[in-house]
Design a protein around this motif. Structure first.
Motif, mmCIF file in Angstrom:
data_model
loop_
_atom_site.group_PDB
_atom_site.id
_atom_site.type_symbol
_atom_site.label_atom_id
_atom_site.label_comp_id
_atom_site.label_asym_id
_atom_site.label_seq_id
_atom_site.Cartn_x
_atom_site.Cartn_y
_atom_site.Cartn_z
ATOM 1 N N LEU A 96 2.539 -4.107 9.113
ATOM 2 C CA LEU A 96 3.733 -3.231 8.700
ATOM 3 C C LEU A 96 4.919 -4.067 8.880
ATOM 4 C CD1 LEU A 96 2.596 -0.070 10.848
ATOM 5 C CD2 LEU A 96 2.840 -0.280 8.244
ATOM 6 N N GLU A 133 9.314 -3.568 8.306
ATOM 7 C CA GLU A 133 10.452 -2.676 7.995
ATOM 8 C C GLU A 133 10.995 -3.062 6.505
ATOM 9 O OE1 GLU A 133 13.581 -2.768 10.951
ATOM 10 O OE2 GLU A 133 12.087 -2.461 12.558
ATOM 11 N N GLU A 158 0.766 -1.539 -0.036
ATOM 12 C CA GLU A 158 -0.073 0.079 -0.097
ATOM 13 C C GLU A 158 0.820 1.293 -0.106
ATOM 14 O OE1 GLU A 158 -3.382 2.721 0.347
ATOM 15 O OE2 GLU A 158 -3.211 0.845 -0.197
ATOM 16 N N SER A 159 2.047 1.229 0.807
ATOM 17 C CA SER A 159 2.732 2.514 0.922
ATOM 18 C C SER A 159 4.061 1.972 1.563
ATOM 19 C CB SER A 159 1.885 3.497 1.824
ATOM 20 O OG SER A 159 1.683 3.083 3.234
ATOM 21 N N ILE A 160 5.103 2.980 1.352
ATOM 22 C CA ILE A 160 6.349 2.910 2.077
ATOM 23 C C ILE A 160 6.580 4.342 2.539
ATOM 24 C CG2 ILE A 160 8.695 2.467 1.739
ATOM 25 C CD1 ILE A 160 7.899 0.839 -0.760
ATOM 26 N N GLU A 161 6.744 4.241 4.096
ATOM 27 C CA GLU A 161 6.897 5.519 4.635
ATOM 28 C C GLU A 161 7.809 5.368 5.941
ATOM 29 O OE1 GLU A 161 3.450 7.759 5.597
ATOM 30 O OE2 GLU A 161 2.435 7.266 3.770
ATOM 31 N N ASN A 162 8.631 6.266 6.135
ATOM 32 C CA ASN A 162 9.533 6.099 7.267
ATOM 33 C C ASN A 162 10.311 4.800 7.447
ATOM 34 O OD1 ASN A 162 9.264 8.800 7.720
ATOM 35 N ND2 ASN A 162 7.442 8.227 8.779
ATOM 36 N N LYS A 167 8.217 -1.376 -4.176
ATOM 37 C CA LYS A 167 7.592 0.117 -4.300
ATOM 38 C C LYS A 167 6.000 -0.227 -4.317
ATOM 39 C CE LYS A 167 7.537 -0.457 -9.359
ATOM 40 N NZ LYS A 167 8.681 -0.429 -10.519
ATOM 41 N N PRO A 168 5.432 0.806 -3.810
ATOM 42 C CA PRO A 168 4.003 0.916 -3.746
ATOM 43 C C PRO A 168 3.125 0.081 -4.767
ATOM 44 C CG PRO A 168 4.608 2.829 -2.991
ATOM 45 C CD PRO A 168 6.054 2.413 -3.583
ATOM 46 N N VAL A 171 7.094 -0.480 5.509
ATOM 47 C CA VAL A 171 5.992 -0.819 4.414
ATOM 48 C C VAL A 171 4.754 -1.431 4.892
ATOM 49 C CG1 VAL A 171 5.912 -2.713 2.512
ATOM 50 C CG2 VAL A 171 8.308 -1.802 3.107
ATOM 51 N N LYS A 172 3.633 -0.837 4.366
ATOM 52 C CA LYS A 172 2.339 -1.317 4.819
ATOM 53 C C LYS A 172 1.720 -2.314 3.625
ATOM 54 C CE LYS A 172 -1.214 1.449 5.916
ATOM 55 N NZ LYS A 172 -2.065 2.640 5.843
#
Length: 82
Positions: A29, A31, A9-13, A40-41, A16-17
């Protein structure tokens, strides 16, 4: 987490969701450095759990199929609004 297909879904900080593809309300979630391949998303992964440990494998054909479906839907919506 359980074995099966997941969508990123997303990659932030550095996190990885992952959404479980059979029920995208199930989120996990992890790492980003726990994944042994670039991601990548929108990527689709197969996660296998054995003996309490998990591994992930990218599914490029499945990823491209989902991206093509999303692109077709966006085009359909775009053409409908014109």
């Amino acid at each position: 987490m359980k074995s099966g297909k997941y969508v990123i879904e997303s990659i932030e900080n550095g996190l990885v969701k992952l959404l479980f593809s059979d029920d995208e309300t199930i989120e996990t979630l992890v790492e980003v450095d726990q994944l042994k391949h670039p991601v990548k998303p929108g990527d689709v992964l197969y996660i296998k759990i054995e003996n309490g440990k998990w591994t992930s494998n990218p599914l490029p054909v499945e990823t491209e199929k989902r991206r093509a479906q999303a692109k077709a839907l966006l085009e359909k919506l775009k053409n409908k609004s014109q």
